[in-house]
Structures are given as C-alpha cells and as structure tokens.
Design a protein around this motif. Structure first.
Motif, PDB file in Angstrom:
ATOM      1  N   GLY A 124       0.787  -1.221   0.000  1.00 45.91           N
ATOM      2  CA  GLY A 124       0.000   0.000   0.000  1.00 45.91           C
ATOM      3  C   GLY A 124       0.818   1.270   0.000  1.00 45.91           C
ATOM      4  O   GLY A 124       0.288   2.353   0.270  1.00 45.91           O
ATOM      5  N   ASN A 125       2.107   1.182  -0.327  1.00 44.59           N
ATOM      6  CA  ASN A 125       2.960   2.369  -0.361  1.00 44.59           C
ATOM      7  C   ASN A 125       2.608   3.266  -1.541  1.00 44.59           C
ATOM      8  O   ASN A 125       2.141   2.789  -2.582  1.00 44.59           O
ATOM      9  N   SER A 126       2.856   4.563  -1.373  1.00 41.99           N
ATOM     10  CA  SER A 126       2.764   5.487  -2.497  1.00 41.99           C
ATOM     11  C   SER A 126       3.946   5.244  -3.428  1.00 41.99           C
ATOM     12  O   SER A 126       4.891   4.523  -3.083  1.00 41.99           O
ATOM     13  N   PHE A 127       3.910   5.875  -4.585  1.00 43.84           N
ATOM     14  CA  PHE A 127       5.016   5.697  -5.525  1.00 43.84           C
ATOM     15  C   PHE A 127       6.317   6.238  -4.939  1.00 43.84           C
ATOM     16  O   PHE A 127       7.380   5.630  -5.066  1.00 43.84           O
ATOM     17  N   GLY A 128       6.253   7.380  -4.273  1.00 44.98           N
ATOM     18  CA  GLY A 128       7.443   7.938  -3.642  1.00 44.98           C
ATOM     19  C   GLY A 128       8.012   7.021  -2.580  1.00 44.98           C
ATOM     20  O   GLY A 128       9.238   6.877  -2.459  1.00 44.98           O
ATOM     21  N   VAL A 132      11.716   5.237  -2.144  1.00 49.03           N
ATOM     22  CA  VAL A 132      12.509   5.251  -0.912  1.00 49.03           C
ATOM     23  C   VAL A 132      12.997   3.846  -0.580  1.00 49.03           C
ATOM     24  O   VAL A 132      14.160   3.650  -0.203  1.00 49.03           O
ATOM     25  N   TRP A 133      12.130   2.866  -0.728  1.00 51.06           N
ATOM     26  CA  TRP A 133      12.512   1.480  -0.439  1.00 51.06           C
ATOM     27  C   TRP A 133      13.569   0.983  -1.427  1.00 51.06           C
ATOM     28  O   TRP A 133      14.529   0.306  -1.040  1.00 51.06           O
ATOM     29  N   ALA A 229       9.984   7.776   6.218  1.00 47.62           N
ATOM     30  CA  ALA A 229      10.169   8.711   5.097  1.00 47.62           C
ATOM     31  C   ALA A 229       8.916   9.551   4.878  1.00 47.62           C
ATOM     32  O   ALA A 229       9.000  10.763   4.644  1.00 47.62           O
ATOM     33  N   LYS A 230       7.757   8.940   4.970  1.00 41.78           N
ATOM     34  CA  LYS A 230       6.498   9.674   4.790  1.00 41.78           C
ATOM     35  C   LYS A 230       6.328  10.737   5.859  1.00 41.78           C
ATOM     36  O   LYS A 230       5.895  11.860   5.582  1.00 41.78           O
ATOM     37  N   ALA A 231       6.688  10.392   7.097  1.00 40.74           N
ATOM     38  CA  ALA A 231       6.562  11.356   8.192  1.00 40.74           C
ATOM     39  C   ALA A 231       7.621  12.453   8.108  1.00 40.74           C
ATOM     40  O   ALA A 231       7.380  13.599   8.506  1.00 40.74           O
ATOM     41  N   VAL A 250      12.697  11.388  -3.460  1.00 36.50           N
ATOM     42  CA  VAL A 250      14.054  11.127  -3.973  1.00 36.50           C
ATOM     43  C   VAL A 250      15.026  12.160  -3.431  1.00 36.50           C
ATOM     44  O   VAL A 250      16.163  11.831  -3.070  1.00 36.50           O
ATOM     45  N   ARG A 251      14.607  13.416  -3.356  1.00 37.57           N
ATOM     46  CA  ARG A 251      15.475  14.442  -2.778  1.00 37.57           C
ATOM     47  C   ARG A 251      15.766  14.153  -1.302  1.00 37.57           C
ATOM     48  O   ARG A 251      16.880  14.399  -0.823  1.00 37.57           O
ATOM     49  N   LEU A 252      14.771  13.628  -0.599  1.00 37.89           N
ATOM     50  CA  LEU A 252      14.961  13.273   0.812  1.00 37.89           C
ATOM     51  C   LEU A 252      16.033  12.213   0.974  1.00 37.89           C
ATOM     52  O   LEU A 252      16.944  12.346   1.806  1.00 37.89           O
ATOM     53  N   VAL A 253      15.977  11.150   0.182  1.00 40.64           N
ATOM     54  CA  VAL A 253      16.953  10.070   0.337  1.00 40.64           C
ATOM     55  C   VAL A 253      18.332  10.488  -0.166  1.00 40.64           C
ATOM     56  O   VAL A 253      19.352   9.985   0.326  1.00 40.64           O
TER      57      VAL A 253
END
Length: 274
Positions: A124-128, A132-133, A229-231, A250-253
C-alpha cells in the motif's frame, strides 16, 4: 579508505552509465547458472545449502582483502566490488523514463514505468515510498554493509537480496525462511538509515514513528523505512502533480546519503572507520 571508496563510487555511479560488467545482475546470473549446472541450486535444497552459496564466496573475498598488504590494491578491489554491488541500472532508467513521461503528460507511459519500479504494491505504499525502499535496498543498505565489512559485506548483502528475489520468482518453500534472514540482515541498517531521515527531514514528526519501530522485532524493514520517510517529508496533497511526490522523496533520500557520507568522514577523522 572507506570514505574514499564511497565518494569515488557514488560519484562515478551517478555520472556514468555502467556497462553490464559493472552491474551485479550480470555476475549474479552467471553465479546462478554455475550453481544450477552443479545441482547446488534446486527446489529441495536446504536453507543451510542456500546460505552456504551466499556466505562462502563472501568469506573468500573477505579473507582475500584481509591478506592484501597493499593499500592501493585493496582500495581498487574495494571500489570495484562496491561499484558492482551498489545501485540498479534498470531502476534508474525506469525512473528517468517516468519523469520524462510525466513531464510530457503521458499518463499511460507513466503508469508503465511506475509498474517497473514496483508500484502499486501489496504494502500500500505510495510511488514515492516505493522509490525510498528501492533506494534503501540498493544504496543505503549496501553502503552500511560496506562501511562495516568492506567489499565482502556489500557482496554478501547483494547476494542475499538476489536469492530472495529468485525464491520469490520460483515460489520455493525456502522463501519464508529467507525472508526472515533478510529481515535480520536489514534490522540494524534500516534503523540506522532511517535515523538519518529524521535529521534531514521533519525531525519532530518522524521521531515518534521511528521510536515506535525501533525495538519492535516484528517491524519489517520496508514498513519502517517507508513510514519514517512519509513522516519526515510531508507533501501537501492539494498541490501534487504526478512527479511531485516521488521527486520530493528522492530528494529526501539523496540528502540522507549525503548525511551518511558526512558521518563516515567524521568517523574516519576520529579513527573509528578505516
């Protein structure tokens, strides 16, 4: 040497297009064929036999690197191993294709590229979150194993991940046991990697999520990584386009990987990391 290897390999990996000889898939496919030809990779193989096929080559590489008494040669071998192990060319190409399709408004092509990147998924993850995974599995985890155990550690993790993918494809009975092994291999790297997300993202919002998973043995690495990552990177849903959420993640990771390099640099100066 660890810091030099990481900096050099990450720079080359992002700036160049790796040929097949610098991709882990090329060597894993040949190693798989080698095992199958000798009857070592089969449906009735025991868990111990499968583990031996991953552990033995990694141990041989570890012993080889330990026996080397030449800094330059050890650096070259470590860099070569990390260059092969880190990243995934197919995923990078699919992500570029997704961005190009999204920029020209081609929804159908965007969906096709997203499917190649594992979205939608059962979790159920979003595409973003899927991105991240992927980043964790192909960059962060490999880097952490490399920092601790050198090239042999990165090789062991990548081989273990490849076996998991093979067992999923074949639907063999050893799958459940190997998934537990991978959760064990990911337990500490996932917690260390997501700790960096707190620092480079929204700390106060992501900290409770991270602490909620920290000592929970049943928390899976994917759940921990994607939820933190979502939080850590909130995105206003009303302003989203199909590229906003994945690009933000992607910028976050990427910031998280930069933080990892800074930490390795500090540990190197302190004499903790070689």
């Amino acid at each position: 040497m660890t810091l030099i290897s990481l900096l050099l390999v990450l720079a080359l990996e992002r700036a160049t297009q790796k040929s097949q000889y610098w991709q882990w898939e090329f060597y894993v496919a040949r190693y798989q064929h080698f095992l199958q030809a000798r009857g070592l990779l089969k449906e009735d193989a025991s868990f111990i036999q499968l583990l031996a096929t991953v552990l033995l080559p990694s141990l041989l590489v570890f012993v080889l690197l330990q026996q080397l008494d030449a800094f330059l040669l050890e650096l070259i071998l470590d860099c070569a191993l990390l260059m092969v192990c880190i990243g995934c060319v197919e995923f990078r190409q699919s992500y570029r294709g997704y961005l190009q399709a999204a920029s020209r408004g081609d929804i159908e092509a965007s969906h096709l590229y997203a499917e190649q990147l594992g979205y939608p998924c059962d979790s159920g993850n979003s595409f973003g979150q899927c991105l991240v995974w992927i980043n964790y599995r192909h960059y962060m985890a490999v880097s952490i194993w490399f920092i601790v155990f050198g090239g042999a550690g990165a090789m062991f993790y990548v081989l273990s991940r490849a076996v998991l993918g093979y067992l999923k494809q074949q639907q063999w009975s050893q799958l459940a046991g190997w998934q537990k092994l991978m959760e064990g291999l990911d337990w500490l790297p996932a917690r260390l990697g997501t700790l960096g997300l707190l620092v480079v993202g929204h700390f106060s919002r992501a900290l409770p999520v991270w602490l909620g998973h920290l000592f929970n043995p049943s928390s899976q690495a994917r759940t921990l990584t994607t939820e933190v990552a979502k939080a850590a990177e909130y995105i206003e849903p009303d302003t989203l386009t199909c590229a906003d959420e994945p690009c933000t993640m992607v910028r976050l990771v990427k910031r998280n990987m930069m933080l990892l390099l800074v930490i390795v640099a500090v540990l190197t100066l302190a004499g903790i990391v070689g």
